[in-house]
Structure formats: structure tokens, C-alpha cells
Design an enzyme around this catalytic site. Structure first.
Site, PDB file in Angstrom:
ATOM      1  N   CYS A 198       0.838  -1.219   0.000  1.00 47.35           N
ATOM      2  CA  CYS A 198       0.000   0.000   0.000  1.00 47.35           C
ATOM      3  C   CYS A 198       0.869   1.264   0.000  1.00 47.35           C
ATOM      4  CB  CYS A 198      -0.895   0.037   1.238  1.00 47.35           C
ATOM      5  SG  CYS A 198      -1.700  -1.522   1.600  1.00 47.35           S
TER       6      CYS A 198
ATOM      7  N   ARG B  16     -30.630  12.239   5.868  1.00 45.99           N
ATOM      8  CA  ARG B  16     -31.935  12.935   5.892  1.00 45.99           C
ATOM      9  C   ARG B  16     -32.516  13.004   4.485  1.00 45.99           C
ATOM     10  NH1 ARG B  16     -31.433  18.299   9.498  1.00 45.99           N
ATOM     11  NH2 ARG B  16     -31.536  19.142   7.410  1.00 45.99           N
TER      12      ARG B  16
HETATM   13  C1  LIG Z   1       0.039   0.122  -4.993  1.00 44.37           C
HETATM   14  C2  LIG Z   1      -0.868  -0.560  -4.013  1.00 44.37           C
HETATM   15  C3  LIG Z   1      -1.562   0.186  -3.082  1.00 44.37           C
HETATM   16  C4  LIG Z   1      -2.408  -0.443  -2.185  1.00 44.37           C
HETATM   17  N1  LIG Z   1      -3.085   0.316  -1.265  1.00 44.37           N
HETATM   18  C5  LIG Z   1      -3.921  -0.298  -0.383  1.00 44.37           C
HETATM   19  C6  LIG Z   1      -4.606   0.458   0.597  1.00 44.37           C
HETATM   20  O1  LIG Z   1      -4.465   1.688   0.661  1.00 44.37           O
HETATM   21  N2  LIG Z   1      -5.436  -0.196   1.462  1.00 44.37           N
HETATM   22  C7  LIG Z   1      -5.605  -1.561   1.417  1.00 44.37           C
HETATM   23  O2  LIG Z   1      -6.350  -2.111   2.235  1.00 44.37           O
HETATM   24  N3  LIG Z   1      -4.934  -2.312   0.498  1.00 44.37           N
HETATM   25  C8  LIG Z   1      -4.112  -1.723  -0.395  1.00 44.37           C
HETATM   26  N4  LIG Z   1      -3.428  -2.470  -1.313  1.00 44.37           N
HETATM   27  C9  LIG Z   1      -3.667  -3.922  -1.379  1.00 44.37           C
HETATM   28  C10 LIG Z   1      -2.760  -4.679  -0.410  1.00 44.37           C
HETATM   29  O3  LIG Z   1      -1.430  -4.363  -0.619  1.00 44.37           O
HETATM   30  C11 LIG Z   1      -2.982  -6.170  -0.640  1.00 44.37           C
HETATM   31  O4  LIG Z   1      -4.351  -6.426  -0.461  1.00 44.37           O
HETATM   32  C12 LIG Z   1      -2.170  -7.013   0.328  1.00 44.37           C
HETATM   33  O5  LIG Z   1      -0.814  -6.852   0.110  1.00 44.37           O
HETATM   34  C13 LIG Z   1      -2.548  -8.481   0.148  1.00 44.37           C
HETATM   35  O6  LIG Z   1      -1.761  -9.249   0.980  1.00 44.37           O
HETATM   36  P1  LIG Z   1      -1.506 -10.777   0.614  1.00 44.37           P
HETATM   37  O7  LIG Z   1      -0.609 -11.326   1.665  1.00 44.37           O
HETATM   38  O8  LIG Z   1      -2.797 -11.454   0.371  1.00 44.37           O
HETATM   39  O9  LIG Z   1      -0.811 -10.764  -0.811  1.00 44.37           O
HETATM   40  P2  LIG Z   1       0.562 -10.091  -1.279  1.00 44.37           P
HETATM   41  O10 LIG Z   1       0.869  -8.881  -0.509  1.00 44.37           O
HETATM   42  O11 LIG Z   1       0.472  -9.996  -2.768  1.00 44.37           O
HETATM   43  O12 LIG Z   1       1.632 -11.195  -0.886  1.00 44.37           O
HETATM   44  C14 LIG Z   1       1.673 -12.446  -1.496  1.00 44.37           C
HETATM   45  C15 LIG Z   1       3.117 -12.884  -1.474  1.00 44.37           C
HETATM   46  O13 LIG Z   1       3.166 -14.231  -1.919  1.00 44.37           O
HETATM   47  C16 LIG Z   1       4.323 -14.395  -2.705  1.00 44.37           C
HETATM   48  N5  LIG Z   1       4.072 -15.572  -3.547  1.00 44.37           N
HETATM   49  C17 LIG Z   1       3.100 -15.687  -4.493  1.00 44.37           C
HETATM   50  N6  LIG Z   1       3.130 -16.920  -5.023  1.00 44.37           N
HETATM   51  C18 LIG Z   1       4.135 -17.587  -4.400  1.00 44.37           C
HETATM   52  C19 LIG Z   1       4.652 -18.898  -4.513  1.00 44.37           C
HETATM   53  N7  LIG Z   1       4.143 -19.787  -5.371  1.00 44.37           N
HETATM   54  N8  LIG Z   1       5.695 -19.256  -3.730  1.00 44.37           N
HETATM   55  C20 LIG Z   1       6.226 -18.367  -2.833  1.00 44.37           C
HETATM   56  N9  LIG Z   1       5.768 -17.102  -2.692  1.00 44.37           N
HETATM   57  C21 LIG Z   1       4.732 -16.726  -3.454  1.00 44.37           C
HETATM   58  C22 LIG Z   1       4.463 -13.094  -3.458  1.00 44.37           C
HETATM   59  O14 LIG Z   1       5.792 -12.865  -3.875  1.00 44.37           O
HETATM   60  C23 LIG Z   1       3.986 -12.079  -2.418  1.00 44.37           C
HETATM   61  O15 LIG Z   1       5.070 -11.511  -1.687  1.00 44.37           O
HETATM   62  C24 LIG Z   1      -2.555  -1.865  -2.216  1.00 44.37           C
HETATM   63  C25 LIG Z   1      -1.837  -2.619  -3.156  1.00 44.37           C
HETATM   64  C26 LIG Z   1      -1.004  -1.985  -4.046  1.00 44.37           C
HETATM   65  C27 LIG Z   1      -0.241  -2.818  -5.039  1.00 44.37           C
END
Ligand SMILES: Cc1cc2nc3c(=O)[nH]c(=O)nc-3n(C[C@H](O)[C@H](O)[C@H](O)COP(=O)(O)OP(=O)(O)OC[C@H]3O[C@@H](n4cnc5c(N)ncnc54)[C@H](O)[C@@H]3O)c2cc1C
Length: 469
Positions: A50, A458
Site C-alpha cells: 500500500c 436525511r
Molecule cells: C500500490 C498498491 C496500493 C495499495 N493500497 C492499499 C490500501 O491503501 N489499502 C488496502 O487495504 N490495500 C491496499 N493495497 C492492497 C494490499 O497491498 C494487498 O491487499 C495485500 O498486500 C494483500 O496481501 P496478501 O498477503 O494477500 O498478498 P501479497 O501482498 O500480494 O503477498 C503475497 C506474497 O506471496 C508471494 N508468492 C506468491 N506466489 C508464491 C509462490 N508460489 N511461492 C512463494 N511465494 C509466493 C508473493 O511474492 C507475495 O510476496 C494496495 C496494493 C497496491 C499494489
């Protein structure tokens, strides 16, 4: 299988959902009972994606400021975190995962007793000529942010006359935030988007306010643009973006902000249940449906939309962190659930705050709901208070019952967090009549005597009564 006495938890994906789950499980069960192995394919773990727009825009010094916990810190807490290691296959029958060390190329199998899939999402990359060119960036992970920064640094520092044009494709919140970040770096920015207005998470009338703010800060927006091709130079670098209308937009960097899709290829190959968006389907304890020992959370799952009454893919960090806590509790032998969401999201462009919760008009129509709308413009403080700024609130309420269905707020300081009041009202299933009676705080520096949310409620009450049954 890990030894009978000591279970092994394997976590795939080392960011918000995965490492929250691992950390919570570790809090609940000590290493003698539960071994935790986590795989992360990238260079970073436990980071704030984010924050990437603020790093690109220069408000945050560097990626190190976006990291909540380093691999070493996780390891000190008893989590065997394997960086730059990608899980490439799930063998559910054998309860094991195959992983590849991305630096050495070596592969190995790891058994698990419990598995957490937290692979996140990936930016949509339409199959267009030139989409793989240097200088075309999707933004999802901190590694993506690093690659973009390398391109920007190649293009030169602020003040350079040439080579500082950016095209952002898509005007969702990531596209809008990245456009602002690039303007802050002195880029000439064009945003190409398919819709009528930017911020398709809002109704077009509210998106129009965002459009004006973007234009005001010098961002050129092109509505109804269908990108057909990325044109490249002799070295294979992006040089322009072409649209179906025959226009070409010069670009030294192209940022894709056309949404993300759940990263669930592994789960799909293993036959795990996926919803229409391709996101994994779980129960309320975030256990993958039909699986005793597999949990999933974050951007790779669909969540229950409590207002629309169906599951949807809503990729947000706020959900991912909560999912991780719930999963960690379940894996650790406790009990927790994630009941669902009402679709709250906030962002900003320049000084304009943008907030939404619940259903837009399109969502309400898709859900088969009959509704009325009310839109008002007020101020964020008492009108006479120095620096008062405009705030527009749009409210959707169900016809006949008056149940609140959705709220969008666009305006000056305080617009974003004001939507939280509406999110609570939605969660509680309140009617707009009940919202009018809420005892919200008032003093001139914080709101008019009638808060804009109450004024909109309202107006919505009047609209519900006028609409009758
Ligand atoms: C520019 C930007 C701004 C954002 N702003 C907001 C905000 O203001 N508010 C908000 O609520 N959300 C925001 N988000 C969304 C938020 O960042 C994501 O919802 C959050 O990071 C999701 O977390 P996650 O752990 O599900 O996935 P991710 O953060 O995508 O992490 C998944 C991880 O798994 C790893 N991975 C994937 N497949 C494999 C594999 N096969 N083997 C090993 N590792 C793997 C990846 O490398 C990654 O590091 C934003 C996102 C972006 C890109």
C-alpha cells in the site's frame, strides 16, 4: 509427514496474510509443538504494498520504510522463512509442496501437516503486442515497486526535459495513486481508462469529482480508451501506448493499473475450489472449502460481501491482515472467524479524499435490489471555520425498507475516515432513518452542526418516503 509429535505448518506467500498467519500461529504454539516453514518467492517479506505509491512519489524514503518485519526478525521468532523460494506444485494427496530456489534453481519437496496458501494477487496484464516490453510495469509487490523505480531512475531526475512521460493504463485506485506519484516525480502523466470516469469503484457521478481533481493537478485523463498495443523502440523499450481510436500516447514508462486477479494457478492445478473470479473459496474460519488442513486468505481468496449477499474478490490489505489472524488462530488450535466485508475502501488524489462502502448503483442493480439515491454537498468543518472544504456524500437506500445499502464520500480532509461511520451502520443493518439519529460528534473545526453523513441520510429518508413501495 512431519514427525507425529511435532506438526509442520507450511505457508506459501510471505506478506500480509501469510506472515500474519505464521506469526499468530507461532504466538499460540511453541516451536516444540509446531514447526513453521514459510516460502516467499520475492526479496521482501511483511511489507506494505500500500505504501509503494508514496515511495514512488518521494514521501517515503525507500522500501526499507515499508517493511514491518525482516526475514531475520521472523527467523528469530521461530519461523523458518525461505526467501527467493517459490512453491511450484502442491501435492495434496502426499501432503507436500515442491519448491524451487530461484537463485540456484534447485528443487525440493517439503511435507506439511497444515498448509496456508497466501499467494496474493497479480496485476492483470492483457495479451497485447509489446506488453512484455521493458518499461511496462504492473504494481503489486515490493519487487514490482523496485523494478519500477529502476525504470524511473534510468529516465533521469526531476527537471530533465526529455524522457519523463508516463502513461498509466487504468484508473482504479492504484492507477490514480500511481498517477499522482508520477506527477510528484515531475512526470507528464496521461491516464487511459475504459470507463466514463476514473475510480470505477465509485458511481460515475462521484468519479467525475475525482476526474476534476486529477485534471486540476495536471494529470491528463482519456475516458473510453481501449489500449491495443505498446509500441517499442529498437532496444525493446516501451515508447508509446496505442489505442483503438488510433491515438498514440508517448511513454517512457507505462504503469498498468487495470486491476489484479487472484494468484491461484497452484490451487487450480491442485483442484482446490475457486469462485468465479478465480479466488479460492473458504469457510468463515478461512479453511479452504472441503479441506481439513488447508487454509487460505488475503488477495487470493473471495470474501463474503455482507451487503450483496455473495462472495467477491476484494483485494485489500486490511482484509489480508485480518485473514492472517483468523488463520493463525485456527492453525494454532484456537477459534476465530472472518464474517465478511461491506466493501469499505479509501484512497486519495492530491488533497481530495475518496471513500466508499457498500454497494454502488451497479452493484445494487446486479443484486436485484430496488433503491433510491441521495447526493448532497456540504463542508468538512463548519462553513465559517477557516479552511472549510467541500464534501460530497452519496447514499443508496433500499426502497420500502429504507435499509442503508451504500455510501460514497469525496471531498476535503475527513472524507475518507467519515465513511467508517457508514461502514458501521451497514454492518449493523441500519436504516437511513436510524442513521439520521446517530449521535455523531460535533464542533466547528470537525464538522458542520449537521455532519454531511447525517445530511445525506436525511435526504435519503425523504427519497425513500417519496418512492413509496
Ligand atoms: C500500490 C498498491 C496500493 C495499495 N493500497 C492499499 C490500501 O491503501 N489499502 C488496502 O487495504 N490495500 C491496499 N493495497 C492492497 C494490499 O497491498 C494487498 O491487499 C495485500 O498486500 C494483500 O496481501 P496478501 O498477503 O494477500 O498478498 P501479497 O501482498 O500480494 O503477498 C503475497 C506474497 O506471496 C508471494 N508468492 C506468491 N506466489 C508464491 C509462490 N508460489 N511461492 C512463494 N511465494 C509466493 C508473493 O511474492 C507475495 O510476496 C494496495 C496494493 C497496491 C499494489
Amino acid at each position: 509427514m512431519a514427525s507425529a509429535a511435532r506438526e509442520r505448518l507450511v505457508v506459501v506467500g510471505g506478506d500480509a496474510a501469510g506472515m500474519s498467519a505464521a506469526s499468530q500461529a507461532r504466538r499460540l504454539r511453541d516451536p516444540a509443538e509446531l514447526e513453521i516453514v514459510a516460502f516467499e518467492r520475492g526479496h521482501f517479506t511483511s511489507y506494505s504494498a500500500c505504501g509503494i505509491p508514496y515511495w514512488v512519489g518521494g514521501q517515503v524514503a525507500g522500501p526499507q520504510d515499508l517493511i514491518a518485519r525482516t526475514p531475520e526478525e521472523h527467523r528469530t521468532r521461530g519461523i523458518d522463512l525461505r526467501m527467493r523460494t517459490e512453491v511450484v506444485e502442491l501435492d495434496l494427496a502426499g501432503s507436500r509442496v515442491r519448491s524451487r530456489d530461484l537463485d540456484s534453481g534447485s528443487e525440493s519437496w517439503t511435507d506439511y501437516d497444515k498448509l496456508v496458501l497466501a499467494t496474493g494477487a497479480r496485476p492483470v496484464r492483457p495479451r497485447l503486442p509489446g506488453i512484455g516490453a521493458h518499461g511496462v510495469h504492473g504494481i503489486q509487490t515490493l519487487d514490482d515497486g523496485s523494478r519500477l523505480m529502476t525504470t524511473l531512475e534510468r529516465a533521469g531526475g526531476p527537471g530533465r526535459a526529455q524522457g519523463r512521460r508516463a502513461v498509466v493504463v487504468g484508473a482504479g485506485y492504484i492507477g490514480v495513486e500511481m498517477a499522482e506519484a508520477l506527477v510528484r516525480r515531475d512526470y507528464e502523466v496521461t491516464v487511459l481508462h475504459r470507463g466514463e470516469q476514473p475510480m470505477s469503484t465509485l458511481d460515475p457521478d462521484m468519479g467525475g469529482l475525482v476526474h476534476s481533481a486529477m485534471n486540476h493537478m495536471g494529470i491528463r485523463t482519456v475516458a473510453g480508451a481501449e489500449v491495443t498495443k505498446i509500441l517499442t523502440d529498437d532496444e525493446g523499450r516501451a515508447r508509446a501506448v496505442a489505442t483503438a481510436a488510433g491515438e498514440e500516447y508517448p511513454a517512457d514508462v507505462v504503469v498498468l493499473g487495470i486491476g489484479v486477479e487472484p494468484r491461484t494457478a497452484l490451487a487450480r492445478a491442485a483442484g482446490l475450489p475457486l469462485g468465479p473470479s478465480g479466488g479460492l473459496l473458504t469457510d468463515l474460519s478461512m479453511r479452504v472449502r472441503g479441506q481439513e488442513n488447508i487454509w487460505s486468505g488475503g488477495d487470493c481468496v473471495e470474501v463474503l460481501d455482507l451487503v450483496a449477499g455473495r462472495t467477491r474478490h476484494i483485494p485489500l490489505g486490511t482484509h489480508a491482515n485480518k485473514h492472517g489472524q483468523v488463520i493463525g488462530a485456527g492453525v494454532g488450535g484456537g477459534y476465530a472467524t472472518f464474517p465478511g466485508v461491506v466493501g469499505t475502501a479509501v484512497s486519495k488524489v492530491c488533497d481530495l479524499e475518496i471513500a466508499r462502502t457498500g454497494l454502488r448503483e451497479k452493484d445494487a442493480l446486479d443484486a436485484g435490489l430496488r433503491f433510491v439515491t441521495a447526493t448532497i454537498t456540504s463542508t468538512n468543518t463548519a462553513g465559517y471555520y477557516p479552511g472549510a472544504q467541500e464534501m460530497t456524500v452519496k447514499m443508496l437506500a433500499e426502497r420500502r425498507t429504507g435499509r442503508l445499502l451504500g455510501v460514497q464520500i469525496v471531498g476535503g480532509a475527513g472524507a475518507a475516515k467519515r465513511v467508517d461511520v457508514a461502514a458501521v451502520a451497514l454492518t449493523a443493518g441500519m436504516t437511513v432513518d436510524q442513521v439520521v439519529s446517530l449521535d455523531l460528534g460535533y464542533a466547528p473545526p470537525f464538522s458542520p452542526v449537521w455532519d454531511p453523513v447525517l445530511v445525506a441520510a436525511r435526504r435519503a429518508v425523504t427519497a425513500v418516503r417519496a418512492a413509496g413501495a
